[in-house]
Design a protein around this motif. Structure first.
Motif, PDB file in Angstrom:
ATOM      1  N   LEU A   4      -1.993 -31.374  53.368  1.00 48.82           N
ATOM      2  CA  LEU A   4      -1.822 -32.785  53.023  1.00 48.82           C
ATOM      3  C   LEU A   4      -1.928 -32.952  51.517  1.00 48.82           C
ATOM      4  CD1 LEU A   4      -4.007 -34.649  55.680  1.00 48.82           C
ATOM      5  CD2 LEU A   4      -1.520 -34.553  55.590  1.00 48.82           C
ATOM      6  N   ASN A   5      -0.986 -33.691  50.928  1.00 49.91           N
ATOM      7  CA  ASN A   5      -1.113 -34.046  49.527  1.00 49.91           C
ATOM      8  C   ASN A   5      -2.236 -35.077  49.370  1.00 49.91           C
ATOM      9  OD1 ASN A   5       1.062 -32.460  48.635  1.00 49.91           O
ATOM     10  ND2 ASN A   5       2.516 -34.039  49.305  1.00 49.91           N
ATOM     11  N   ILE A   6      -2.780 -35.178  48.153  1.00 48.13           N
ATOM     12  CA  ILE A   6      -3.874 -36.121  47.923  1.00 48.13           C
ATOM     13  C   ILE A   6      -3.459 -37.540  48.279  1.00 48.13           C
ATOM     14  CG2 ILE A   6      -5.238 -37.234  46.089  1.00 48.13           C
ATOM     15  CD1 ILE A   6      -5.662 -34.526  44.843  1.00 48.13           C
ATOM     16  N   ASN A   7      -2.191 -37.899  47.998  1.00 49.64           N
ATOM     17  CA  ASN A   7      -1.760 -39.268  48.294  1.00 49.64           C
ATOM     18  C   ASN A   7      -1.616 -39.533  49.789  1.00 49.64           C
ATOM     19  OD1 ASN A   7       0.615 -37.933  48.884  1.00 49.64           O
ATOM     20  ND2 ASN A   7       1.770 -38.768  47.165  1.00 49.64           N
ATOM     21  N   GLN A   8      -1.803 -38.489  50.624  1.00 42.47           N
ATOM     22  CA  GLN A   8      -1.811 -38.668  52.073  1.00 42.47           C
ATOM     23  C   GLN A   8      -3.222 -38.734  52.634  1.00 42.47           C
ATOM     24  OE1 GLN A   8       0.846 -35.096  52.605  1.00 42.47           O
ATOM     25  NE2 GLN A   8       1.958 -36.456  54.001  1.00 42.47           N
ATOM     26  N   GLY A  38      -4.026 -33.828  37.988  1.00 36.79           N
ATOM     27  CA  GLY A  38      -3.085 -34.687  38.701  1.00 36.79           C
ATOM     28  C   GLY A  38      -2.513 -34.124  39.981  1.00 36.79           C
ATOM     29  N   SER A  39      -2.143 -32.848  39.983  1.00 31.81           N
ATOM     30  CA  SER A  39      -1.539 -32.253  41.181  1.00 31.81           C
ATOM     31  C   SER A  39      -1.874 -30.773  41.239  1.00 31.81           C
ATOM     32  CB  SER A  39      -0.018 -32.434  41.169  1.00 31.81           C
ATOM     33  OG  SER A  39       0.557 -31.772  40.053  1.00 31.81           O
ATOM     34  N   GLY A  40      -1.761 -30.214  42.427  1.00 35.88           N
ATOM     35  CA  GLY A  40      -2.022 -28.790  42.608  1.00 35.88           C
ATOM     36  C   GLY A  40      -0.725 -28.015  42.759  1.00 35.88           C
ATOM     37  N   SER A  41      -0.658 -27.212  43.817  1.00 37.24           N
ATOM     38  CA  SER A  41       0.555 -26.437  44.103  1.00 37.24           C
ATOM     39  C   SER A  41       1.042 -26.810  45.501  1.00 37.24           C
ATOM     40  CB  SER A  41       0.246 -24.939  44.032  1.00 37.24           C
ATOM     41  OG  SER A  41      -0.656 -24.571  45.082  1.00 37.24           O
ATOM     42  N   GLN A  42       2.093 -26.154  45.943  1.00 39.28           N
ATOM     43  CA  GLN A  42       2.617 -26.437  47.284  1.00 39.28           C
ATOM     44  C   GLN A  42       1.611 -26.067  48.366  1.00 39.28           C
ATOM     45  OE1 GLN A  42       6.399 -24.433  47.581  1.00 39.28           O
ATOM     46  NE2 GLN A  42       7.517 -26.197  46.729  1.00 39.28           N
ATOM     47  N   LYS A  43       0.738 -25.102  48.080  1.00 36.95           N
ATOM     48  CA  LYS A  43      -0.208 -24.627  49.090  1.00 36.95           C
ATOM     49  C   LYS A  43      -1.600 -25.238  48.954  1.00 36.95           C
ATOM     50  CE  LYS A  43       1.976 -20.122  49.896  1.00 36.95           C
ATOM     51  NZ  LYS A  43       1.763 -18.643  49.909  1.00 36.95           N
ATOM     52  N   GLU A  44      -1.905 -25.797  47.778  1.00 31.63           N
ATOM     53  CA  GLU A  44      -3.248 -26.329  47.548  1.00 31.63           C
ATOM     54  C   GLU A  44      -3.177 -27.705  46.907  1.00 31.63           C
ATOM     55  OE1 GLU A  44      -6.503 -22.983  46.432  1.00 31.63           O
ATOM     56  OE2 GLU A  44      -4.811 -23.105  45.046  1.00 31.63           O
ATOM     57  N   SER A  45      -4.066 -28.591  47.342  1.00 29.71           N
ATOM     58  CA  SER A  45      -4.212 -29.868  46.646  1.00 29.71           C
ATOM     59  C   SER A  45      -4.889 -29.618  45.309  1.00 29.71           C
ATOM     60  CB  SER A  45      -5.058 -30.837  47.475  1.00 29.71           C
ATOM     61  OG  SER A  45      -6.416 -30.401  47.508  1.00 29.71           O
ATOM     62  N   ALA A  46      -4.868 -30.602  44.436  1.00 30.97           N
ATOM     63  CA  ALA A  46      -5.530 -30.473  43.140  1.00 30.97           C
ATOM     64  C   ALA A  46      -7.023 -30.223  43.320  1.00 30.97           C
ATOM     65  CB  ALA A  46      -5.294 -31.736  42.313  1.00 30.97           C
ATOM     66  N   VAL A  47      -7.638 -30.884  44.304  1.00 31.93           N
ATOM     67  CA  VAL A  47      -9.070 -30.706  44.534  1.00 31.93           C
ATOM     68  C   VAL A  47      -9.359 -29.286  45.004  1.00 31.93           C
ATOM     69  CG1 VAL A  47     -11.062 -31.442  45.909  1.00 31.93           C
ATOM     70  CG2 VAL A  47      -9.478 -33.153  45.013  1.00 31.93           C
ATOM     71  N   ASP A  48      -8.578 -28.779  45.966  1.00 32.86           N
ATOM     72  CA  ASP A  48      -8.807 -27.421  46.463  1.00 32.86           C
ATOM     73  C   ASP A  48      -8.590 -26.375  45.371  1.00 32.86           C
ATOM     74  OD1 ASP A  48      -9.490 -28.235  49.012  1.00 32.86           O
ATOM     75  OD2 ASP A  48      -7.419 -28.173  49.747  1.00 32.86           O
ATOM     76  N   LEU A  49      -7.587 -26.622  44.535  1.00 28.80           N
ATOM     77  CA  LEU A  49      -7.328 -25.707  43.431  1.00 28.80           C
ATOM     78  C   LEU A  49      -8.516 -25.672  42.467  1.00 28.80           C
ATOM     79  CD1 LEU A  49      -5.584 -23.860  41.695  1.00 28.80           C
ATOM     80  CD2 LEU A  49      -4.393 -25.904  40.834  1.00 28.80           C
ATOM     81  N   TYR A  75      -3.725 -19.150  37.459  1.00 23.30           N
ATOM     82  CA  TYR A  75      -3.873 -19.842  38.740  1.00 23.30           C
ATOM     83  C   TYR A  75      -2.589 -20.604  39.061  1.00 23.30           C
ATOM     84  CZ  TYR A  75      -8.871 -18.858  38.614  1.00 23.30           C
ATOM     85  OH  TYR A  75     -10.095 -18.233  38.595  1.00 23.30           O
ATOM     86  N   LYS A  76      -2.048 -20.345  40.216  1.00 19.26           N
ATOM     87  CA  LYS A  76      -0.819 -21.023  40.633  1.00 19.26           C
ATOM     88  C   LYS A  76      -1.107 -22.523  40.762  1.00 19.26           C
ATOM     89  CE  LYS A  76       2.904 -20.876  44.061  1.00 19.26           C
ATOM     90  NZ  LYS A  76       3.933 -20.767  43.007  1.00 19.26           N
ATOM     91  N   GLY A  77      -0.302 -23.304  40.077  1.00 18.66           N
ATOM     92  CA  GLY A  77      -0.504 -24.750  40.065  1.00 18.66           C
ATOM     93  C   GLY A  77      -1.046 -25.245  38.741  1.00 18.66           C
ATOM     94  N   ILE A  78      -1.473 -24.306  37.876  1.00 21.49           N
ATOM     95  CA  ILE A  78      -1.947 -24.683  36.545  1.00 21.49           C
ATOM     96  C   ILE A  78      -0.996 -24.130  35.497  1.00 21.49           C
ATOM     97  CG2 ILE A  78      -3.823 -24.513  34.851  1.00 21.49           C
ATOM     98  CD1 ILE A  78      -5.804 -24.226  37.091  1.00 21.49           C
ATOM     99  N   GLY A  79      -0.317 -25.026  34.817  1.00 22.28           N
ATOM    100  CA  GLY A  79       0.531 -24.642  33.697  1.00 22.28           C
ATOM    101  C   GLY A  79      -0.197 -24.870  32.389  1.00 22.28           C
ATOM    102  N   GLU A  80       0.517 -24.676  31.292  1.00 19.89           N
ATOM    103  CA  GLU A  80      -0.115 -24.789  29.983  1.00 19.89           C
ATOM    104  C   GLU A  80      -0.679 -26.200  29.747  1.00 19.89           C
ATOM    105  OE1 GLU A  80       1.047 -22.949  25.803  1.00 19.89           O
ATOM    106  OE2 GLU A  80       2.223 -24.780  26.183  1.00 19.89           O
ATOM    107  N   ALA A  81       0.063 -27.232  30.118  1.00 25.01           N
ATOM    108  CA  ALA A  81      -0.380 -28.613  29.883  1.00 25.01           C
ATOM    109  C   ALA A  81      -1.686 -28.904  30.634  1.00 25.01           C
ATOM    110  CB  ALA A  81       0.705 -29.601  30.294  1.00 25.01           C
ATOM    111  N   LYS A  82      -1.761 -28.465  31.894  1.00 24.37           N
ATOM    112  CA  LYS A  82      -2.968 -28.684  32.685  1.00 24.37           C
ATOM    113  C   LYS A  82      -4.136 -27.870  32.131  1.00 24.37           C
ATOM    114  CE  LYS A  82      -0.584 -29.772  37.025  1.00 24.37           C
ATOM    115  NZ  LYS A  82      -0.360 -29.365  38.430  1.00 24.37           N
TER     116      LYS A  82
END
Length: 228
Positions: A4-8, A38-49, A75-82
């Motif tokens: 589930l995405n955080i917005n769900q 703000g967001s995680g990856s396709q497999k993890e929410s931002a909180v789980d990440l 870490y998948k879901g974290i780019g340079e900006a994050k």
């Protein structure tokens, strides 16, 4: 099972909504960091990440702050900006810890009020009315300009003054305004306003300290004159 995405999530479980309702102190470190990225990856929410990242840091924010941008980007879901956002937040926390708390000015007398407000009011060619919201030690919590008016008077809504007092949780209230003419004598309107403010404060169990009229070089205090 599909993530589930955080917005769900239920609204009370979403980090931003949770912080807005309950305050930052009710959020875990992972939830606070999730707000930053703000967001995680396709497999993890931002909180789980963020939970996973913190677990790798032994749940120690100091250890997190010592990571490099490259290490965070592994870490998948974290780019340079994050990664930069996370490290910027860690640096701000470090600087806050090193800083000292802001000293709240003491406004317990008419002279102290005059010295504090004169720079704001001395050169104005129209009247301004300000409310000074104080704690029980006569320290300034917040000052608010209530109105900006004409040459000889300004309109003041008592309800707005009391609303500001309640929102700031103040226990002591003082007000001041300037007389651009240089004439210190209070007007009948000033007298009536002072009486109305004192009555409103009594109803709200807030101590009404003073109404100070300011010119460039002098002041008039209702309290010192025994009129409030």
């Amino acid at each position: 099972m599909e993530k589930l995405n955080i917005n769900q999530w239920a609204e009370e479980d979403r980090p931003r909504e949770k912080m807005a309702v309950l305050g930052a102190d009710h959020l875990t470190n992972a939830e606070l960091l999730a707000i930053l990225i703000g967001s995680g990856s396709q497999k993890e929410s931002a909180v789980d990440l963020m939970k996973r990242l913190l677990a790798d840091c032994n749940n120690n924010l100091n250890t997190l702050g010592k990571m490099t941008i490259r290490e965070l980007c592994d870490y998948k879901g974290i780019g340079e900006a994050k990664a930069i956002s996370i490290l910027a937040a860690c640096e701000l926390g470090k600087r806050r810890q090193a800083g000292s708390a802001e000293e709240r000015p003491d406004l317990g007398t008419a002279t102290l009020i005059y010295n504090h407000m004169r720079p704001k009011l001395q050169d104005l060619d129209v009247e301004e009315f300000w409310v000074l919201l104080l704690n029980q030690h006569y320290r300034l919590i917040k000052k608010v300009r209530i109105s900006h008016g004409g040459i000889t008077e300004t309109s003041v809504d008592i309800r707005i003054v009391m609303k500001e007092a309640v929102l700031a949780n103040c226990t002591i209230l003082a007000v001041c305004h300037n007389h651009p003419s240089g004439n210190l004598s209070p007007s009948k309107a000033d007298d009536e306003l002072t009486r109305s403010l004192k009555r409103a404060c009594e109803l709200m169990q807030i101590h009404f300290l003073d109404h100070v009229i300011i010119t460039d070089g002098q002041y008039y205090s209702y309290h010192e004159q025994g009129k409030c």
